[in-house]
Write a protein that holds these residues in place. Structure first.
Motif, PDB file in Angstrom:
ATOM      1  N   ARG A   1       0.832  -1.209   0.000  1.00 26.20           N
ATOM      2  CA  ARG A   1       0.000   0.000   0.000  1.00 26.20           C
ATOM      3  C   ARG A   1       0.862   1.253   0.000  1.00 26.20           C
ATOM      4  O   ARG A   1       0.532   2.253  -0.646  1.00 26.20           O
ATOM      5  CB  ARG A   1      -0.923  -0.012   1.221  1.00 26.20           C
TER       6      ARG A   1
ATOM      7  N   GLY B   1       0.863   4.120  -2.729  1.00 23.89           N
ATOM      8  CA  GLY B   1       0.675   5.526  -2.349  1.00 23.89           C
ATOM      9  C   GLY B   1       1.740   6.424  -2.939  1.00 23.89           C
ATOM     10  O   GLY B   1       1.461   7.542  -3.388  1.00 23.89           O
TER      11      GLY B   1
ATOM     12  N   GLN C   1     -10.925  11.030  -7.017  1.00 23.19           N
ATOM     13  CA  GLN C   1      -9.754  10.585  -6.257  1.00 23.19           C
ATOM     14  C   GLN C   1      -9.763  11.157  -4.842  1.00 23.19           C
ATOM     15  O   GLN C   1      -9.426  10.453  -3.877  1.00 23.19           O
ATOM     16  CB  GLN C   1      -8.480  11.029  -6.978  1.00 23.19           C
TER      17      GLN C   1
ATOM     18  N   ASN D   1     -10.055   8.816  -1.351  1.00 29.41           N
ATOM     19  CA  ASN D   1      -9.070   8.854  -0.260  1.00 29.41           C
ATOM     20  C   ASN D   1      -9.722   9.225   1.059  1.00 29.41           C
ATOM     21  O   ASN D   1      -9.436   8.613   2.108  1.00 29.41           O
ATOM     22  CB  ASN D   1      -7.952   9.844  -0.593  1.00 29.41           C
TER      23      ASN D   1
ATOM     24  N   ASN E   1     -10.125   6.750   4.281  1.00 27.58           N
ATOM     25  CA  ASN E   1      -9.540   7.109   5.577  1.00 27.58           C
ATOM     26  C   ASN E   1     -10.593   7.108   6.684  1.00 27.58           C
ATOM     27  O   ASN E   1     -10.350   6.647   7.810  1.00 27.58           O
ATOM     28  CB  ASN E   1      -8.876   8.487   5.489  1.00 27.58           C
TER      29      ASN E   1
ATOM     30  N   GLY F   1      -2.475   9.425   2.013  1.00 26.00           N
ATOM     31  CA  GLY F   1      -3.799   9.759   1.486  1.00 26.00           C
ATOM     32  C   GLY F   1      -4.123  11.234   1.578  1.00 26.00           C
ATOM     33  O   GLY F   1      -4.546  11.861   0.606  1.00 26.00           O
TER      34      GLY F   1
END
Length: 462
Positions: free
Chosen positions: A283, A287, A347, A351, A355, A412
């Motif tokens: 991840r 990112g 996008q 994110n 989160n 993020g």
């Protein structure tokens, strides 16, 4: 700058023209007056000489009458007085007679030189007939001042015309000079603007304008080249490293999966922990790739329907929220159109929702609300009732890896900040009313002027 140069040059030329033309006009006006007076005095003396022969020598008055007739033909008015101030002869015009004429005659006969007055547009002149101390008489001549006024008006008219032509020439010259100086600066400004919008290959022309401007353009090109090399190098390193790490990470995950399939007891537990770390590392790499792509973004804004995008992303994340026992909703509100790059709002919401779902526990709630603020911005709020953030964590939340307690990669919110600010919006963190965290997005509304790429902000490593 061109306007300042033109105005400065114009003011300077105007001052010089005024200092040159006005004194010249005053001097020429004075000379015309003196010349007019001298001509009038000369004509008066001619009549006075003829009158002296008649008054003192007792000759025929024919010569005196002839001069008076010539004066009348020239448009002058003349009168001849004897030594006692009595009128002897005159032209048909009576302008040389009257109180002012009598006063002039009295002063002349007394041996004084009188100051010629002006009477109803005519200038009076007086001369003694004979000896100045004991004149046999006096002659008064009145001449119209219209020719003098016309010549003076012509002088000032020509002066004004010359000044106007000088100012017109100055305007043309100053405009050309200002353009010559400012054109390369305008070109340089346009190049700097395009460079700031993300066109790192932009360079300024160095073949025009003063030498100082050419040196400035050369320095700008050097700076732009170094900036391009640094930015591309930075992006290339992140993208290359992240991309190259994905293959060995995938291979390592496969090996761990194979080993975990036949493991028992403590070995299985250790392998499971290693798989978790590999997943986290994957991840993180993903990112980093997302950050690299976000930093290369130079958006040209389009009209993005905020309400449709919000409802679409909430519907897309609804199964994940339901699986985790979290209530994910989109609050009702206006449906504005925001000026954003294509796909950026999706996008950002992905994110933020991801989160928020990671932050809240089972039974928690995540709400996406929208409204229009002051008719200028579209505001989105992603509200959760999770543990929230303390003040210190909020300060570094938008930095790369800024929050060491983040459950994910820690990238993020950095990606969100980048995508929002690159489109001219703002993002901030607030405490939710019922506990938890609220992410507030302020996005520019779509208007007819919402065209052209946005300026790229700098995402600093802090």
């Amino acid at each position: 700058m061109s306007r300042r140069i033109a105005l400065t040059f114009l003011v300077l030329t105007t001052v010089l023209l005024v200092l040159a033309v006005v004194p010249l006009g005053v001097l020429m006006t004075a000379r015309e007056r003196v010349s007019f007076r001298d001509d009038q005095q000369a004509a008066t003396r001619v009549i006075a000489a003829a009158a002296e022969e008649h008054l003192s020598d007792h000759r025929s008055a024919a010569a005196m009458d002839k001069e008076l007739h010539a004066a009348a033909e020239a448009g002058d008015c003349a009168a001849v007085y004897d030594g006692s101030g009595r009128l002897v002869a005159s032209t048909p015009c009576k302008a040389a007679q009257g109180e002012e004429a009598d006063e002039l005659v009295g002063r002349v006969l007394a041996g004084h030189e009188p100051e010629p007055p002006q009477n109803e547009g005519r200038l009076l002149a007086a001369e003694p007939a004979g000896d100045v101390r004991q004149p046999a008489g006096a002659v008064v001549l009145a001449r119209s001042a219209a020719p003098l006024d016309a010549r003076i008006a012509a002088i000032w008219g020509w002066s004004a015309g010359i000044g106007a032509l000088g100012l017109a020439a100055c305007v043309l010259l100053s405009v050309r000079l200002a353009r010559w100086v400012s054109r390369p600066l305008s070109t340089l400004d346009a190049a700097a603007h395009r460079l700031g919008e993300g066109n790192l290959g932009e360079r300024a022309a160095v073949d025009g304008g003063p030498p100082e401007v050419q040196r400035l353009a050369t320095t700008f090109n050097t700076m732009a080249g170094r900036t391009e090399a640094l930015v591309h190098g930075h992006r290339a390193v992140i993208a290359d490293v992240s991309h190259q790490l994905r293959t060995p990470l995938a291979a390592l995950r496969l090996r761990l999966d194979v080993l975990a399939a036949g493991a028992r007891g403590e070995t299985a537990a250790e392998l499971a922990a290693a798989q978790v770390e590999i997943a986290r590392l994957s991840r993180l790499v993903d990112g980093l790739l997302a950050v690299a792509r976000a930093e290369q973004t130079t958006p040209r804004p389009i009209a993005v329907p905020v309400a449709e995008v919000v409802e679409e992303r909430v519907a897309a994340w609804a199964p994940v929220a339901e699986e985790r026992g979290v209530r994910l909703t989109a609050a009702a509100g206006p449906a504005p159109a925001a000026a954003l790059g294509g796909g950026h709002l999706e996008q950002v919401l992905d994110n933020l929702i991801a989160n928020a779902l990671d932050a809240v526990d089972d039974g928690g709630r995540v709400t996406v609300a929208r409204r229009v603020v002051a008719g200028r911005t579209a505001e989105l709020r992603v509200v959760d009732d999770g543990p929230g953030m303390d003040a210190e964590a909020k300060e570094v939340a938008f930095h790369r890896f800024g929050n060491p307690e983040a459950r994910g990669s820690g990238l993020g919110l950095a990606i969100v900040h980048r995508l929002v600010t690159v489109n001219g919006g703002t993002v901030r963190l607030e405490d939710s009313p019922e506990g938890g965290l609220t992410v507030v997005l302020e996005l520019p509304l779509w208007t007819r002027d919402s065209t052209g790429p946005r300026s790229l902000p700098v995402l600093k490593e802090r």
